[in-house]
Design an enzyme around this catalytic site. Structure first.
Site, short mmCIF file in Angstrom:
data_model
loop_
_atom_site.label_atom_id
_atom_site.label_comp_id
_atom_site.label_asym_id
_atom_site.label_seq_id
_atom_site.Cartn_x
_atom_site.Cartn_y
_atom_site.Cartn_z
N THR A 116 0.85 -1.19 0.00
CA THR A 116 0.00 0.00 0.00
C THR A 116 0.88 1.24 0.00
O THR A 116 1.78 1.36 0.84
CB THR A 116 -0.88 -0.01 1.27
OG1 THR A 116 -1.59 -1.25 1.31
CG2 THR A 116 -1.85 1.14 1.28
N ARG A 142 -5.88 -6.95 -0.80
CA ARG A 142 -7.18 -6.64 -0.19
C ARG A 142 -7.60 -7.69 0.81
O ARG A 142 -8.77 -7.78 1.16
CB ARG A 142 -8.24 -6.63 -1.29
CG ARG A 142 -8.45 -5.31 -1.92
CD ARG A 142 -9.57 -5.45 -2.92
NE ARG A 142 -10.06 -4.15 -3.32
CZ ARG A 142 -10.96 -3.97 -4.26
NH1 ARG A 142 -11.45 -5.01 -4.91
NH2 ARG A 142 -11.39 -2.76 -4.56
N LYS A 194 -7.25 1.82 -3.00
CA LYS A 194 -6.90 1.06 -1.81
C LYS A 194 -7.00 1.92 -0.54
O LYS A 194 -7.55 1.50 0.49
CB LYS A 194 -5.46 0.53 -1.97
CG LYS A 194 -4.79 0.08 -0.71
CD LYS A 194 -5.34 -1.23 -0.23
CE LYS A 194 -4.91 -1.50 1.18
NZ LYS A 194 -4.76 -2.88 1.51
N HIS A 232 -32.21 -0.16 7.58
CA HIS A 232 -32.46 0.71 6.43
C HIS A 232 -31.64 0.17 5.24
O HIS A 232 -30.47 -0.17 5.42
CB HIS A 232 -32.02 2.13 6.79
CG HIS A 232 -32.34 3.14 5.74
ND1 HIS A 232 -31.68 3.19 4.53
CD2 HIS A 232 -33.26 4.13 5.71
CE1 HIS A 232 -32.17 4.17 3.80
NE2 HIS A 232 -33.14 4.77 4.51
N GLY A 245 -7.20 -0.71 15.36
CA GLY A 245 -5.81 -1.18 15.27
C GLY A 245 -5.55 -1.85 13.94
O GLY A 245 -6.31 -1.72 12.99
N CYS A 248 -3.46 -1.53 8.85
CA CYS A 248 -4.09 -0.92 7.67
C CYS A 248 -4.96 0.29 8.01
O CYS A 248 -4.67 1.40 7.61
CB CYS A 248 -4.95 -1.95 6.96
SG CYS A 248 -4.13 -3.50 6.76
N1 SAJ Z 1 -13.10 -2.31 13.95
C1 SAJ Z 1 -14.04 -1.66 14.73
N2 SAJ Z 1 -15.34 -1.70 14.32
C2 SAJ Z 1 -15.73 -2.36 13.20
C3 SAJ Z 1 -14.77 -3.02 12.41
C4 SAJ Z 1 -13.45 -2.99 12.81
O1 SAJ Z 1 -13.73 -1.04 15.76
O2 SAJ Z 1 -16.93 -2.36 12.93
C5 SAJ Z 1 -11.68 -2.27 14.35
C6 SAJ Z 1 -11.13 -3.67 14.63
O3 SAJ Z 1 -11.36 -4.07 15.94
C7 SAJ Z 1 -9.65 -3.45 14.33
C8 SAJ Z 1 -9.66 -2.41 13.21
O4 SAJ Z 1 -10.92 -1.81 13.26
O5 SAJ Z 1 -8.99 -2.89 15.45
C9 SAJ Z 1 -9.39 -2.97 11.82
O6 SAJ Z 1 -10.05 -4.20 11.61
P1 SAJ Z 1 -10.71 -4.67 10.23
O7 SAJ Z 1 -11.14 -6.06 10.43
O8 SAJ Z 1 -11.76 -3.72 9.82
O9 SAJ Z 1 -9.56 -4.51 9.16
P2 SAJ Z 1 -8.08 -5.10 8.95
O10 SAJ Z 1 -7.12 -3.99 9.29
O11 SAJ Z 1 -7.87 -6.40 9.64
O12 SAJ Z 1 -8.07 -5.35 7.38
C10 SAJ Z 1 -8.38 -4.26 6.50
C11 SAJ Z 1 -9.36 -4.72 5.45
N3 SAJ Z 1 -9.90 -3.57 4.73
C12 SAJ Z 1 -11.20 -3.41 4.51
O13 SAJ Z 1 -12.07 -4.15 4.93
C13 SAJ Z 1 -11.56 -2.21 3.68
C14 SAJ Z 1 -8.71 -5.65 4.47
O14 SAJ Z 1 -9.60 -5.96 3.41
C15 SAJ Z 1 -7.46 -5.00 3.89
O15 SAJ Z 1 -6.77 -5.85 3.03
C16 SAJ Z 1 -6.53 -4.68 5.03
O16 SAJ Z 1 -7.22 -3.79 5.90
C17 SAJ Z 1 -5.28 -4.06 4.44
O17 SAJ Z 1 -4.26 -4.74 4.39
O18 SAJ Z 1 -5.32 -2.90 4.03
#
Ligand code: SAJ
Length: 408
Positions: A116, A142, A194, A232, A245, A248
């Protein structure tokens, strides 16, 4: 084709295995000799669902080295961490990767960047480093940690390329293992797509976190309210929590801010999400658990059911709590390495005055309030993910605070 994959981490290694599985010859390169030695002797340096089986099947088609060699395709999958002080992308690994392949790259060699990067990096930084003007493409990964292989195969992919020839060759390689659709565009669009994806999630979570704090004031349960709002057809609010965290979501928005410092909403979302560990500590205090008490953190992985602690909000929470004088004991059965000592559940809860759930690992469902209360000094629990069955805890004599739930 002979494909040389530079960087054998969470993305590079599974990708290399999938490419080998599609019948290509793969050279895996990493500067870390430990990783190379492990792989060369048939061992994996980390766990990921299904990777063991795949690796065993395809390792005959793979060789592992610390230096690249001539190939038809170079795939760069090195980390692009955040420079914490300047809040800009640290491109040093990408630059080193380019230096290392420079002498093996010819006019029609294909160089694919999966890392990225901020918009413009492929044209302004990577291309000038490769003198022989190879074909350049960007195909940002992704895949979500914990389900990497499935997502690498089934997710749609975006390929940005500097020419129709680069686009076609890159598409050919990816379509040998990707079952999702492949979309072609230019380099800068692929780079920004991305970053937009992860920034969208970061902002959406920030909104959920703000709703959570409003709900606490308004004596409403935000978890129920979000479920209902999501009925909705055009609304999809994400979940609040102790912060964002991972390598990404907490990082990528900065790569956009770096190019467009005037951005308002992206900066603000980062600020809101970074504030959440402080908010969780406020909930602890609202239970009258004061500094000098022992408190217990359950979960330090950045999200559920993974062993990964990169950018975890748990670290911020622990630092804040310790700074205020709390004695923090930490338990996470999935995590192997962490900045602080990890102890068994019993050791973590013995004489503790408050449990704080930071990560919602499934195994924590086995924690029974009646059992743990026998060891604790005071019965308090903060749930930052709406994870536990709260009635059970209240019945066992606990005072409970749930992030975003103003009803409890
Ligand atoms: N989180 C929340 N609330 C939510 C969803 C997540 O607080 O509703 C927090 C999680 O606890 C975590 C953080 O966000 O701390 C990130 O978690 P995640 O599961 O949303 O994402 P990552 O970082 O594990 O993976 C993301 C993904 N991106 C998207 O869904 C757009 C993945 O597809 C990417 O490949 C990855 O980032 C990346 O490498 O960029």
């Amino acid at each position: 084709m002979k494909v040389c994959v530079i960087g054998l981490g969470y993305i590079g290694l599974p990708t290399a295995c999938l490419i080998a599985g599609a019948g290509h010859e793969v050279i895996g390169v990493d500067i870390n000799t430990n990783i190379i030695n492990m792989l060369a002797t048939g061992k994996l340096p980390f766990k990921e669902k299904g990777l063991d089986e795949l690796f065993n099947k395809v390792k005959e088609n793979m060789r592992f080295k610390t230096q690249p060699e001539e190939a038809d395709v170079f795939l760069i999958a090195v980390p692009t961490p955040l420079d914490k002080d300047a809040k800009i992308a640290d491109l040093s690994y990408v630059k080193k990767a380019c230096q290392s392949i420079k002498n093996h790259v010819k006019e029609h060699t294909l160089v694919v960047v999966e890392s990225t990067v901020p918009p413009g990096t492929c044209e302004l930084i990577i291309s000038p480093l490769l003198d022989n003007k190879p074909l350049i493409a960007h195909c940002p990964e992704r895949a979500i940690p914990g389900n990497t292989l499935y997502e690498m195969i089934h997710n749609d992919r975006v390929i940005g390329a500097d020419s129709p020839e680069s686009a076609e060759q890159t598409k050919n390689m990816y379509s040998s293992f990707v079952k999702g659709k492949i979309y072609l565009t230019d380099l800068r669009t692929a780079e920004i797509v991305k970053l937009m994806e992860n920034t969208y999630r970061d902002i959406n979570i920030a909104l959920a976190n703000e709703f959570a704090q409003i709900a606490e004031e308004a004596k409403v349960n935000v978890w129920e309210a979000i479920k209902l709002a999501n009925k909705h057809p055009r609304v999809e609010i994400l979940q609040p929590g102790p912060g964002v965290g991972g390598h990404c979501l907490a990082v990528d928005p900065w790569f956009l801010i770096e190019r467009f410092p005037g951005s308002k909403i992206i900066n603000l979302a980062r600020e809101i999400n970074d504030f959440m560990p402080r908010h969780v500590l406020k909930l602890v205090k609202e239970l009258d658990v004061y500094p000098s008490n022992k408190i217990t953190v359950l979960g330090v992985a950045y999200k559920k059911n993974v062993d990964d602690t990169r950018e975890t909000p748990a670290l911020k929470f622990i630092k804040l709590a310790e700074k205020e004088g709390y004695k923090v004991k930490i338990h996470d059965p999935l995590v192997k390495e962490f900045e602080y000592e990890l102890v068994s559940l019993n050791e973590a809860i013995e004489n503790s005055s408050c449990l704080i759930l930071i990560t919602d690992h499934d195994v924590f469902k086995e924690i029974k309030p009646k059992e743990v209360s026998k060891l604790m000094a005071a019965y308090n629990m903060v749930d930052s993910r709406d994870f536990f069955n709260h009635n059970e805890w209240v019945e066992a004599g606990f005072r409970v605070k749930v992030l975003g739930n103003g009803k409890i």
